[in-house]
Design an enzyme around this catalytic site. Structure first.
Site, PDB file in Angstrom:
ATOM      1  N   GLY A  54     -43.033  -3.714 -35.560  1.00  0.00           N
ATOM      2  CA  GLY A  54     -43.312  -5.150 -35.596  1.00  0.00           C
ATOM      3  C   GLY A  54     -42.423  -5.879 -34.605  1.00  0.00           C
ATOM      4  NE  ARG A  86     -46.925  -1.995 -37.615  1.00  0.00           N
ATOM      5  CZ  ARG A  86     -45.755  -2.558 -37.907  1.00  0.00           C
ATOM      6  NH1 ARG A  86     -44.647  -1.850 -37.863  1.00  0.00           N
ATOM      7  NH2 ARG A  86     -45.686  -3.827 -38.240  1.00  0.00           N
ATOM      8  CG  ASP A 127     -37.441   1.299 -41.260  1.00  0.00           C
ATOM      9  OD1 ASP A 127     -38.237   0.687 -40.529  1.00  0.00           O
ATOM     10  OD2 ASP A 127     -37.611   1.420 -42.490  1.00  0.00           O
ATOM     11  CB  THR A 180     -37.162  -5.217 -37.952  1.00  0.00           C
ATOM     12  OG1 THR A 180     -37.958  -5.610 -39.085  1.00  0.00           O
ATOM     13  CG2 THR A 180     -35.849  -4.663 -38.475  1.00  0.00           C
ATOM     14  CG  ASP A 185     -39.117  -6.657 -42.748  1.00  0.00           C
ATOM     15  OD1 ASP A 185     -39.583  -7.786 -42.516  1.00  0.00           O
ATOM     16  OD2 ASP A 185     -39.823  -5.695 -43.100  1.00  0.00           O
ATOM     17  CG  ASP A 216     -36.171  -3.125 -42.958  1.00  0.00           C
ATOM     18  OD1 ASP A 216     -35.743  -3.190 -41.795  1.00  0.00           O
ATOM     19  OD2 ASP A 216     -37.322  -2.716 -43.233  1.00  0.00           O
ATOM     20  NE  ARG A 222     -42.934  -1.975 -43.282  1.00  0.00           N
ATOM     21  CZ  ARG A 222     -43.847  -1.871 -42.331  1.00  0.00           C
ATOM     22  NH1 ARG A 222     -45.056  -1.529 -42.637  1.00  0.00           N
ATOM     23  NH2 ARG A 222     -43.537  -2.101 -41.073  1.00  0.00           N
TER      24      ARG A 222
HETATM   25  N1  LIG Z   1     -41.036   9.991 -38.922  1.00  0.00           N
HETATM   26  C1  LIG Z   1     -41.364   9.575 -37.691  1.00  0.00           C
HETATM   27  N2  LIG Z   1     -41.378  10.451 -36.656  1.00  0.00           N
HETATM   28  C2  LIG Z   1     -41.693  10.040 -35.415  1.00  0.00           C
HETATM   29  N3  LIG Z   1     -42.031   8.788 -35.100  1.00  0.00           N
HETATM   30  C3  LIG Z   1     -42.032   7.870 -36.079  1.00  0.00           C
HETATM   31  C4  LIG Z   1     -41.703   8.213 -37.428  1.00  0.00           C
HETATM   32  N4  LIG Z   1     -41.782   7.084 -38.176  1.00  0.00           N
HETATM   33  C5  LIG Z   1     -42.171   6.098 -37.340  1.00  0.00           C
HETATM   34  N5  LIG Z   1     -42.308   6.558 -36.083  1.00  0.00           N
HETATM   35  C6  LIG Z   1     -42.769   5.824 -34.907  1.00  0.00           C
HETATM   36  O1  LIG Z   1     -42.206   4.518 -34.859  1.00  0.00           O
HETATM   37  C7  LIG Z   1     -43.264   3.551 -34.837  1.00  0.00           C
HETATM   38  C8  LIG Z   1     -42.808   2.246 -35.454  1.00  0.00           C
HETATM   39  O2  LIG Z   1     -42.481   2.460 -36.828  1.00  0.00           O
HETATM   40  P1  LIG Z   1     -42.792   1.317 -37.919  1.00  0.00           P
HETATM   41  O3  LIG Z   1     -42.279   1.831 -39.233  1.00  0.00           O
HETATM   42  O4  LIG Z   1     -44.225   0.948 -37.843  1.00  0.00           O
HETATM   43  O5  LIG Z   1     -42.012   0.037 -37.423  1.00  0.00           O
HETATM   44  P2  LIG Z   1     -40.446  -0.300 -37.378  1.00  0.00           P
HETATM   45  O6  LIG Z   1     -39.807   0.512 -36.325  1.00  0.00           O
HETATM   46  O7  LIG Z   1     -40.438  -1.758 -37.018  1.00  0.00           O
HETATM   47  O8  LIG Z   1     -39.893  -0.022 -38.740  1.00  0.00           O
HETATM   48  C9  LIG Z   1     -44.415   4.255 -35.557  1.00  0.00           C
HETATM   49  O9  LIG Z   1     -45.663   3.691 -35.262  1.00  0.00           O
HETATM   50  C10 LIG Z   1     -44.294   5.654 -35.004  1.00  0.00           C
HETATM   51  O10 LIG Z   1     -44.841   5.764 -33.719  1.00  0.00           O
HETATM   52  O1  LIG Z   2     -47.791  -6.735 -38.250  1.00  0.00           O
HETATM   53  P1  LIG Z   2     -48.268  -5.872 -39.367  1.00  0.00           P
HETATM   54  O2  LIG Z   2     -48.701  -4.546 -38.896  1.00  0.00           O
HETATM   55  O3  LIG Z   2     -49.255  -6.612 -40.217  1.00  0.00           O
HETATM   56  O4  LIG Z   2     -47.008  -5.568 -40.291  1.00  0.00           O
HETATM   57  C1  LIG Z   2     -46.453  -6.458 -41.184  1.00  0.00           C
HETATM   58  C2  LIG Z   2     -45.067  -5.988 -41.515  1.00  0.00           C
HETATM   59  O5  LIG Z   2     -44.247  -6.085 -40.356  1.00  0.00           O
HETATM   60  C3  LIG Z   2     -43.096  -6.856 -40.633  1.00  0.00           C
HETATM   61  O6  LIG Z   2     -43.352  -8.184 -40.212  1.00  0.00           O
HETATM   62  C4  LIG Z   2     -41.903  -6.340 -39.860  1.00  0.00           C
HETATM   63  O7  LIG Z   2     -41.665  -4.989 -40.215  1.00  0.00           O
HETATM   64  P2  LIG Z   2     -41.252  -3.900 -39.133  1.00  0.00           P
HETATM   65  O8  LIG Z   2     -40.211  -4.532 -38.274  1.00  0.00           O
HETATM   66  O9  LIG Z   2     -40.743  -2.739 -39.946  1.00  0.00           O
HETATM   67  O10 LIG Z   2     -42.460  -3.544 -38.330  1.00  0.00           O
HETATM   68  C5  LIG Z   2     -42.956  -6.804 -42.170  1.00  0.00           C
HETATM   69  O11 LIG Z   2     -42.245  -7.920 -42.662  1.00  0.00           O
HETATM   70  C6  LIG Z   2     -44.396  -6.802 -42.572  1.00  0.00           C
HETATM   71  O12 LIG Z   2     -44.556  -6.176 -43.830  1.00  0.00           O
HETATM   72 MG   LIG Z   3     -39.567  -1.180 -40.536  1.00  0.00          MG
END
Ligand SMILES: Nc1ncnc2c1ncn2[C@@H]1O[C@H](COP(=O)(O)OP(=O)(O)O)[C@@H](O)[C@H]1O
Ligand SMILES: O=P(O)(O)OC[C@H]1O[C@](O)(COP(=O)(O)O)[C@@H](O)[C@@H]1O
Ligand SMILES: [Mg+2]
Length: 319
Positions: free
Chosen positions: A11, A72, A103, A125, A127, A129, A171
């Protein structure tokens, strides 16, 4: 270390552009060639690289979103996807990568490091978090956006003597709800980190009513339940006129606050310095006001903690 690359993933968050700017400018200042990767890990796998010069990051410090776009990527979670990304990095001759994300993004960055490729993370992010840092880029802007929205809703809630449930993002974390709820004077704050008792919330609304407080604001983190679920319960149990507002992606946009710009600038420069020093597999963070770094595995292992003293204080101030 001669060539480095930077990408944004997950995000988006206000301040990501300021972090990109800091990585590019600090990299060039240190004599490196700096590349931007478009579309997060998707762009890494398809080789969507562009060389960044000083001017490429001009006029973005104050802009929300990310000029490198974010994504993502399910495919990057597979070993095949990761091999493809490594092959693209080798082809352009990149020696180190900075990943700005949350994360999930660091789990991905950890996979690249495990294959021997130097990566450094910057927490971005809304969040807030992520374990291993007290702060993530974008949180302050998102909270300010939520507070401004709740202040406006309070005006109309008060005019119509209504109860309002406001669903904010987060989230799995209640940080935005806690800070926005505290700073906007919410009567109740519902977060995943604390058990909430519906009857306690109803009693608080009713007690307020008896004292002549004819409108109430309840802030709920999306990670607990939908705002409409709470709104329906309140209306059912009190009979008070109740409305629900979902702030949604509104919280992810907008010009970053000064605090977010400061954190982005410091963390961006630190990430480059760490790569130049030969560090890899770590996330930049801030603890007690000091810039620090934590191995991805440690940041992933621990659960992010929320300051529950703020939760208890908010409860005691909104009686
Ligand atoms: N266990 C994992 N192994 C490899 N890549 C990952 C894994 N988890 C997440 N990713 C990669 O990081 C991207 C972003 O993770 P996401 O959880 O959607 O957002 P954020 O980094 O904001 O928490 C995912 O779409 C994926 O490509
Ligand atoms: O933009 P999307 O895919 O609807 O995701 C929404 C989620 O992304 C966030 O805005 C940010 O979360 P991440 O930084 O982990 O992607 C959360 O607060 C929310 O639950
Ligand atoms: Mg996240």
């Amino acid at each position: 270390m001669n060539k480095i690359a930077v990408l944004t993933s997950g995000g988006d968050a206000p301040g990501m552009n300021a972090a990109i700017r800091a990585v590019v400018r600090r990299g060039i200042f240190k004599g490196l060639d700096v590349y931007g990767v478009k579309n997060g890990y998707d762009g890494l796998m398809t080789g969507n690289f562009i060389q960044m010069d000083l001017g490429s990051v001009g006029d973005i410090l104050h802009r929300g979103g990310t000029i490198l776009y974010s994504a993502r990527s399910e495919r990057f979670k597979t070993a095949d996807g990761q091999q493809q990304a490594l092959a693209q990095l080798m082809e352009v001759g990149i020696d180190g990568l900075v990943v700005i994300g949350g994360d999930g993004s660091f789990k991905g960055a950890g996979k690249l490091t495990a294959q021997g490729f130097p990566t450094i993370g910057i927490p971005g992010t809304i969040d807030n978090d992520i374990a291993g840092t007290d702060y993530t880029i974008g949180f302050d802007t998102a909270v300010n956006t939520a507070v401004e929205a709740i202040d406006k809703i309070r005006d109309t809630a008060s005019s119509h003597e209504r109860t309002y449930v406001i669903e904010v993002m987060g989230r799995d974390a209640g940080d935005i709800a806690l800070w926005a709820g505290m700073c906007a004077g919410a009567e109740s704050i519902i977060i995943p980190e604390a058990n909430y008792e519906i009857n306690d919330m109803i009693d608080r609304i009713k007690q307020g009513h008896e004292r002549g407080k004819l409108h109430s604001i309840i802030v709920v983190a999306e990670g607990v339940c939908k705002g409409t679920d709470i709104g329906n319960m309140i209306e059912e149990k009190t009979g008070f006129d109740t409305r629900v507002a979902v702030l949604g992606h509104f919280q992810r946009g907008g010009s970053p606050t000064a605090y977010d710009r400061m954190m982005s600038s410091q963390m961006g420069a630190k990430a480059v310095d760490l790569l130049v020093e030969g560090k890899k597999g770590v996330m930049v963070g801030v603890k007690n006001g000091q810039l620090i770094y934590t191995p991805f595995e440690e940041a992933a292992k621990d659960r992010h903690t929320i300051d529950m003293s703020i939760y208890h204080l908010a409860r005691s101030l909104s009686i």
